[in-house]
Design a protein around this motif. Structure first.
Motif, PDB file in Angstrom:
ATOM      1  N   HIS A   1       1.168  17.364  -0.826  1.00 53.18           N
ATOM      2  CA  HIS A   1       1.873  18.094   0.252  1.00 53.18           C
ATOM      3  C   HIS A   1       1.466  17.995   1.539  1.00 53.18           C
ATOM      4  CE1 HIS A   1       4.923  19.323  -2.845  1.00 53.18           C
ATOM      5  NE2 HIS A   1       3.883  20.050  -3.378  1.00 53.18           N
ATOM      6  N   ALA A   2      -0.002  17.381   1.594  1.00 51.67           N
ATOM      7  CA  ALA A   2      -0.755  17.315   2.718  1.00 51.67           C
ATOM      8  C   ALA A   2      -0.692  15.980   3.446  1.00 51.67           C
ATOM      9  CB  ALA A   2      -1.955  17.587   2.484  1.00 51.67           C
ATOM     10  N   VAL A   3       0.380  14.781   2.818  1.00 48.20           N
ATOM     11  CA  VAL A   3       0.389  13.773   3.319  1.00 48.20           C
ATOM     12  C   VAL A   3       1.847  13.210   3.326  1.00 48.20           C
ATOM     13  CG1 VAL A   3       0.291  11.174   2.503  1.00 48.20           C
ATOM     14  CG2 VAL A   3      -1.679  12.774   2.116  1.00 48.20           C
ATOM     15  N   ALA A   4       2.285  12.732   4.542  1.00 46.80           N
ATOM     16  CA  ALA A   4       3.722  12.227   4.668  1.00 46.80           C
ATOM     17  C   ALA A   4       3.625  10.594   5.044  1.00 46.80           C
ATOM     18  CB  ALA A   4       4.232  12.791   5.859  1.00 46.80           C
ATOM     19  N   LEU A   5       4.451  10.016   4.256  1.00 47.44           N
ATOM     20  CA  LEU A   5       4.387   8.570   4.463  1.00 47.44           C
ATOM     21  C   LEU A   5       5.501   8.284   5.460  1.00 47.44           C
ATOM     22  CD1 LEU A   5       4.363   7.397   0.913  1.00 47.44           C
ATOM     23  CD2 LEU A   5       2.573   6.808   2.398  1.00 47.44           C
ATOM     24  N   MET A   6       5.275   7.513   6.619  1.00 49.63           N
ATOM     25  CA  MET A   6       6.112   7.172   7.441  1.00 49.63           C
ATOM     26  C   MET A   6       6.304   5.582   7.919  1.00 49.63           C
ATOM     27  SD  MET A   6       4.299   9.941  10.306  1.00 49.63           S
ATOM     28  CE  MET A   6       5.513  10.130  11.413  1.00 49.63           C
TER      29      MET A   6
ATOM     30  N   MET B   1       0.642  -1.156   0.034  1.00 52.62           N
ATOM     31  CA  MET B   1      -0.050   0.108  -0.142  1.00 52.62           C
ATOM     32  C   MET B   1       0.821   1.323   0.185  1.00 52.62           C
ATOM     33  SD  MET B   1      -3.369   0.893  -0.043  1.00 52.62           S
ATOM     34  CE  MET B   1      -4.133  -0.683   0.305  1.00 52.62           C
ATOM     35  N   PRO B   2       1.961   1.247   0.753  1.00 51.18           N
ATOM     36  CA  PRO B   2       2.700   2.515   0.769  1.00 51.18           C
ATOM     37  C   PRO B   2       3.248   3.044  -0.624  1.00 51.18           C
ATOM     38  CG  PRO B   2       3.550   1.248   2.494  1.00 51.18           C
ATOM     39  CD  PRO B   2       2.565   0.386   1.745  1.00 51.18           C
ATOM     40  N   GLU B   3       3.700   1.912  -1.501  1.00 51.55           N
ATOM     41  CA  GLU B   3       4.052   2.121  -2.755  1.00 51.55           C
ATOM     42  C   GLU B   3       2.952   2.946  -3.554  1.00 51.55           C
ATOM     43  OE1 GLU B   3       7.064   2.443  -4.519  1.00 51.55           O
ATOM     44  OE2 GLU B   3       7.777   2.155  -2.484  1.00 51.55           O
ATOM     45  N   GLU B   4       1.777   2.298  -3.389  1.00 57.92           N
ATOM     46  CA  GLU B   4       0.553   2.628  -4.391  1.00 57.92           C
ATOM     47  C   GLU B   4       0.368   4.227  -3.878  1.00 57.92           C
ATOM     48  OE1 GLU B   4       0.623  -0.126  -2.652  1.00 57.92           O
ATOM     49  OE2 GLU B   4      -0.170  -1.617  -4.127  1.00 57.92           O
ATOM     50  N   ILE B   5       0.551   4.475  -2.444  1.00 55.87           N
ATOM     51  CA  ILE B   5       0.330   5.776  -2.063  1.00 55.87           C
ATOM     52  C   ILE B   5       1.197   6.825  -2.772  1.00 55.87           C
ATOM     53  CG2 ILE B   5       0.242   7.411  -0.092  1.00 55.87           C
ATOM     54  CD1 ILE B   5      -1.146   4.993   1.527  1.00 55.87           C
ATOM     55  N   LYS B   6       2.544   6.434  -2.614  1.00 53.70           N
ATOM     56  CA  LYS B   6       3.486   7.187  -3.147  1.00 53.70           C
ATOM     57  C   LYS B   6       3.056   7.473  -4.588  1.00 53.70           C
ATOM     58  CE  LYS B   6       8.450   7.326  -3.648  1.00 53.70           C
ATOM     59  NZ  LYS B   6       9.532   6.527  -4.034  1.00 53.70           N
ATOM     60  N   ASP B   7       2.668   6.332  -5.419  1.00 54.18           N
ATOM     61  CA  ASP B   7       2.656   6.736  -6.882  1.00 54.18           C
ATOM     62  C   ASP B   7       1.404   7.660  -7.174  1.00 54.18           C
ATOM     63  OD1 ASP B   7       4.640   4.840  -7.454  1.00 54.18           O
ATOM     64  OD2 ASP B   7       3.244   3.158  -7.701  1.00 54.18           O
ATOM     65  N   LEU B   8       0.484   7.731  -6.093  1.00 59.14           N
ATOM     66  CA  LEU B   8      -0.650   8.519  -6.512  1.00 59.14           C
ATOM     67  C   LEU B   8       0.065  10.075  -6.056  1.00 59.14           C
ATOM     68  CD1 LEU B   8      -3.578   6.674  -5.115  1.00 59.14           C
ATOM     69  CD2 LEU B   8      -3.343   7.220  -7.510  1.00 59.14           C
ATOM     70  N   LEU B   9       0.782  10.116  -5.015  1.00 60.39           N
ATOM     71  CA  LEU B   9       0.969  11.477  -4.648  1.00 60.39           C
ATOM     72  C   LEU B   9       2.255  12.126  -5.680  1.00 60.39           C
ATOM     73  CD1 LEU B   9       1.984  10.493  -0.794  1.00 60.39           C
ATOM     74  CD2 LEU B   9       0.149  12.227  -1.804  1.00 60.39           C
ATOM     75  N   GLU B  10       2.754  11.220  -6.446  1.00 61.78           N
ATOM     76  CA  GLU B  10       4.094  11.917  -7.243  1.00 61.78           C
ATOM     77  C   GLU B  10       3.147  11.940  -8.811  1.00 61.78           C
ATOM     78  OE1 GLU B  10       7.147   9.002  -6.974  1.00 61.78           O
ATOM     79  OE2 GLU B  10       7.824   9.931  -5.024  1.00 61.78           O
ATOM     80  N   ARG B  11       2.105  11.586  -9.077  1.00 64.02           N
ATOM     81  CA  ARG B  11       1.377  11.390 -10.064  1.00 64.02           C
ATOM     82  C   ARG B  11       1.425  12.944 -10.898  1.00 64.02           C
ATOM     83  NH1 ARG B  11      -4.172   8.601 -10.870  1.00 64.02           N
ATOM     84  NH2 ARG B  11      -2.747   6.915 -10.527  1.00 64.02           N
ATOM     85  N   VAL B  12       1.774  13.188 -12.127  1.00 64.71           N
ATOM     86  CA  VAL B  12       1.552  14.543 -12.701  1.00 64.71           C
ATOM     87  C   VAL B  12       0.784  14.423 -14.007  1.00 64.71           C
ATOM     88  CG1 VAL B  12       3.237  16.287 -14.165  1.00 64.71           C
ATOM     89  CG2 VAL B  12       4.178  14.907 -11.977  1.00 64.71           C
TER      90      VAL B  12
ATOM     91  N   ARG C   1       2.930   3.641   8.894  1.00 63.95           N
ATOM     92  CA  ARG C   1       1.656   4.713   8.941  1.00 63.95           C
ATOM     93  C   ARG C   1       1.771   6.065   8.104  1.00 63.95           C
ATOM     94  NH1 ARG C   1       2.347   7.609  15.015  1.00 63.95           N
ATOM     95  NH2 ARG C   1       4.504   8.130  14.810  1.00 63.95           N
ATOM     96  N   VAL C   2       0.464   6.639   7.913  1.00 61.32           N
ATOM     97  CA  VAL C   2       0.532   7.849   7.023  1.00 61.32           C
ATOM     98  C   VAL C   2       0.126   8.715   8.040  1.00 61.32           C
ATOM     99  CG1 VAL C   2      -0.713   8.687   4.939  1.00 61.32           C
ATOM    100  CG2 VAL C   2       0.044   6.361   5.023  1.00 61.32           C
ATOM    101  N   PHE C   3       0.734  10.147   7.798  1.00 60.57           N
ATOM    102  CA  PHE C   3       0.179  11.161   8.260  1.00 60.57           C
ATOM    103  C   PHE C   3      -0.474  12.035   7.368  1.00 60.57           C
ATOM    104  CE2 PHE C   3       0.702  15.792   8.956  1.00 60.57           C
ATOM    105  CZ  PHE C   3       0.160  15.947  10.085  1.00 60.57           C
ATOM    106  N   ILE C   4      -2.002  12.433   7.534  1.00 66.97           N
ATOM    107  CA  ILE C   4      -2.708  13.166   6.729  1.00 66.97           C
ATOM    108  C   ILE C   4      -3.065  14.228   7.306  1.00 66.97           C
ATOM    109  CG2 ILE C   4      -4.892  12.789   5.061  1.00 66.97           C
ATOM    110  CD1 ILE C   4      -4.625   9.790   5.864  1.00 66.97           C
ATOM    111  N   ALA C   5      -3.131  15.377   6.744  1.00 68.59           N
ATOM    112  CA  ALA C   5      -3.471  16.820   6.933  1.00 68.59           C
ATOM    113  C   ALA C   5      -4.385  17.361   6.019  1.00 68.59           C
ATOM    114  CB  ALA C   5      -2.148  17.734   7.011  1.00 68.59           C
ATOM    115  N   PRO C   6      -5.702  16.952   6.031  1.00 61.16           N
ATOM    116  CA  PRO C   6      -6.676  17.355   5.235  1.00 61.16           C
ATOM    117  C   PRO C   6      -7.146  18.607   5.471  1.00 61.16           C
ATOM    118  CG  PRO C   6      -7.390  15.412   6.611  1.00 61.16           C
ATOM    119  CD  PRO C   6      -6.154  15.646   6.925  1.00 61.16           C
ATOM    120  N   LYS C   7      -7.425  19.409   4.273  1.00 67.89           N
ATOM    121  CA  LYS C   7      -7.853  20.856   4.439  1.00 67.89           C
ATOM    122  C   LYS C   7      -9.148  20.810   5.148  1.00 67.89           C
ATOM    123  CE  LYS C   7      -8.963  22.504   0.700  1.00 67.89           C
ATOM    124  NZ  LYS C   7      -9.177  23.040  -0.673  1.00 67.89           N
TER     125      LYS C   7
END
Length: 69
Positions: free
Chosen positions: A33-38, A1-12, A41-47
């Motif tokens: 920029h509102a998500v940090a993979l750790m 799952m972390p790789e899938e999240i990373k791919d979605l965050l880096e999509r252009v 776990r994942v840190f999420i700072a939704p607006k």
């Protein structure tokens, strides 16, 4: 799952998506920029919502978010 999240965050161009947890909570990620993979776990700072730490094992799905108008 972390790789899938990373791919979605880096999509252009970036496309918003939801992180869905086993408890049914859905977190909209509309800014990469509102998500940090750790480690473990994942840190999420939704607006306009509460900050969240979600364990990787609690994430059940990644869903497409609302499209920009």
């Amino acid at each position: 799952m972390p790789e899938e999240i990373k791919d979605l965050l880096e999509r252009v161009p970036f496309e918003p998506f939801f992180i869905v947890t086993s408890s049914g909570e859905r977190y909209l990620v509309d800014n990469p920029h509102a998500v940090a993979l750790m480690t473990g776990r994942v840190f999420i700072a939704p607006k306009d919502e509460k900050l969240a730490f979600v364990k990787i094992g609690q994430i059940t799905a990644l869903e497409a978010g609302p499209m920009a108008a």
